[in-house]
Design a protein around this motif. Structure first.
Motif, PDB file in Angstrom:
ATOM      1  N   ALA A 193      12.504  -2.711   7.019  1.00 37.54           N
ATOM      2  CA  ALA A 193      13.231  -3.955   7.293  1.00 37.54           C
ATOM      3  C   ALA A 193      14.154  -4.348   6.151  1.00 37.54           C
ATOM      4  O   ALA A 193      15.114  -5.101   6.353  1.00 37.54           O
ATOM      5  N   SER A 194      13.889  -3.834   4.945  1.00 37.55           N
ATOM      6  CA  SER A 194      14.751  -4.151   3.803  1.00 37.55           C
ATOM      7  C   SER A 194      16.168  -3.659   4.040  1.00 37.55           C
ATOM      8  O   SER A 194      17.146  -4.332   3.675  1.00 37.55           O
ATOM      9  N   TYR A 195      16.306  -2.486   4.660  1.00 35.09           N
ATOM     10  CA  TYR A 195      17.630  -1.934   4.917  1.00 35.09           C
ATOM     11  C   TYR A 195      18.372  -2.760   5.971  1.00 35.09           C
ATOM     12  O   TYR A 195      19.572  -3.022   5.844  1.00 35.09           O
ATOM     13  N   ALA A 196      17.658  -3.157   7.006  1.00 32.62           N
ATOM     14  CA  ALA A 196      18.266  -3.987   8.040  1.00 32.62           C
ATOM     15  C   ALA A 196      18.678  -5.338   7.477  1.00 32.62           C
ATOM     16  O   ALA A 196      19.732  -5.881   7.828  1.00 32.62           O
ATOM     17  N   CYS A 197      17.863  -5.873   6.579  1.00 27.84           N
ATOM     18  CA  CYS A 197      18.172  -7.160   5.958  1.00 27.84           C
ATOM     19  C   CYS A 197      19.460  -7.066   5.139  1.00 27.84           C
ATOM     20  O   CYS A 197      20.332  -7.926   5.238  1.00 27.84           O
ATOM     21  N   LEU A 198      19.577  -6.018   4.328  1.00 27.75           N
ATOM     22  CA  LEU A 198      20.786  -5.850   3.525  1.00 27.75           C
ATOM     23  C   LEU A 198      22.015  -5.682   4.408  1.00 27.75           C
ATOM     24  O   LEU A 198      23.074  -6.259   4.133  1.00 27.75           O
ATOM     25  N   ASP A 199      21.877  -4.878   5.460  1.00 26.37           N
ATOM     26  CA  ASP A 199      23.001  -4.668   6.371  1.00 26.37           C
ATOM     27  C   ASP A 199      23.453  -5.993   6.974  1.00 26.37           C
ATOM     28  O   ASP A 199      24.652  -6.273   7.087  1.00 26.37           O
ATOM     29  N   HIS A 200      22.493  -6.828   7.336  1.00 29.26           N
ATOM     30  CA  HIS A 200      22.814  -8.134   7.907  1.00 29.26           C
ATOM     31  C   HIS A 200      23.471  -9.036   6.865  1.00 29.26           C
ATOM     32  O   HIS A 200      24.429  -9.769   7.173  1.00 29.26           O
ATOM     33  N   MET A 201      22.979  -8.998   5.622  1.00 31.36           N
ATOM     34  CA  MET A 201      23.540  -9.835   4.565  1.00 31.36           C
ATOM     35  C   MET A 201      24.968  -9.419   4.197  1.00 31.36           C
ATOM     36  O   MET A 201      25.728 -10.222   3.657  1.00 31.36           O
ATOM     37  N   GLN A 241      13.836 -12.603  -2.632  1.00 26.25           N
ATOM     38  CA  GLN A 241      15.096 -12.947  -1.970  1.00 26.25           C
ATOM     39  C   GLN A 241      16.252 -12.872  -2.953  1.00 26.25           C
ATOM     40  O   GLN A 241      17.345 -12.405  -2.616  1.00 26.25           O
ATOM     41  N   PHE A 272      17.619  -9.375  -3.327  1.00 24.91           N
ATOM     42  CA  PHE A 272      18.516  -8.993  -2.239  1.00 24.91           C
ATOM     43  C   PHE A 272      19.898  -9.602  -2.439  1.00 24.91           C
ATOM     44  O   PHE A 272      20.923  -8.918  -2.294  1.00 24.91           O
ATOM     45  N   THR A 310      12.155  -0.039  -2.524  1.00 25.63           N
ATOM     46  CA  THR A 310      11.332  -0.946  -1.730  1.00 25.63           C
ATOM     47  C   THR A 310       9.854  -0.649  -1.989  1.00 25.63           C
ATOM     48  O   THR A 310       9.500   0.406  -2.505  1.00 25.63           O
TER      49      THR A 310
END
Length: 262
Positions: free
Chosen positions: A154-162, A118, A121, A86
């Motif tokens: 926030a990149s980690y949270a985004c991946l977890d959500h995806m 995007q 990701f 990141t």
């Protein structure tokens, strides 16, 4: 004809084997993709650099040192490829060093970290699912990210959500999503067997100590305490050819533009 230097910058690692299969492998892939250039290495971690010097009697340049050597050797184009995942603290420090010498080069090219757009990701999420397809309802895969106090957390949270709904989970050692949250999700989803792997460029100290060890506070020990069977995989992301080529693509795309100081 331009004389091109490519500086490959990473946090670094003191673990020799994972350094060879990740950082060195990516440097080799970059050299093969751009045979006209000369590849240089720099580590951003002062602790890693110091321990390599003490234990292996080898010196690894910091970004500042590597840039000085590149200037001294008369390169007129500077290409930089970050191997950070990141654009966090370490990445910003490396870019600050580059900005100090930017005017010394006719052209400067900056290849962004792994997670930049995007599409990056989406591509990485696809790879995570492909590497470990889940075939049983009680199986899961938990990836351990490093995390950061920087806004890049926030990149980690985004991946977890995806990854939601795929029985793939991604937590972070030093920021959100925290381990307790991921552990609760695993139990709620009825996961009885989990593959545990670092979501880090290398399988270094965090992977061997915080993730997969017999220490009471390791993720493996804490998961096993809840009754979940754990299969640790000590493999860094940089060892996958797909990730190596993503970094090559980032640099190739950046090279189509780049800042010209003419």
């Amino acid at each position: 004809m331009s004389k091109i230097a490519i500086l490959v910058v990473s946090f670094g690692t003191t673990y020799v084997e994972t350094r060879r299969t990740t950082i060195e492998a990516i440097e080799t892939a970059i050299q093969q993709a751009f045979p006209e250039a000369t590849v240089f290495r720099a580590f951003t971690s002062k602790i890693v650099v110091r321990r390599i010097q003490e234990n292996e009697h080898q010196h690894v340049d910091s970004p500042v040192e590597a840039l000085k050597h590149i200037q001294e050797q008369g390169f007129d184009e500077l290409w930089v490829q970050s191997l950070h995942l990141t654009a966090g603290i370490e990445y910003e420090q490396a870019m600050a060093a580059v900005n100090q010498v930017r005017q010394s080069f006719r052209r400067v090219v900056i290849g962004p970290p792994l997670l930049h757009t995007q599409q990056d990701f989406l591509t990485v999420v696809t790879y995570l699912k492909q590497w470990y397809p889940v075939t049983q309802a009680d199986e899961g895969v938990l990836w351990m990210g490093h995390g950061t106090v920087h806004q890049a957390f926030a990149s980690y949270a985004c991946l977890d959500h995806m990854l939601w709904g795929s029985h793939h989970y991604l937590g972070a050692v030093e920021s959100y999503p925290e381990f307790p949250l991921e552990s609760q999700r695993l139990q709620r989803d009825g996961i009885h067997h989990v593959i545990l792997q670092p979501f880090m460029l290398v399988a270094g100290n965090h992977a061997h100590q915080d993730m997969a060890s017999e220490q009471p506070g390791s993720w493996q020990s804490r998961l096993e305490a809840t009754g979940i069977k754990v299969t640790p995989v000590l493999r860094g992301l940089g060892s996958y050819q797909q990730i190596q080529q993503l970094f090559v693509q980032h640099l190739r795309q950046a090279a189509k533009g780049g800042d010209k100081n003419e």
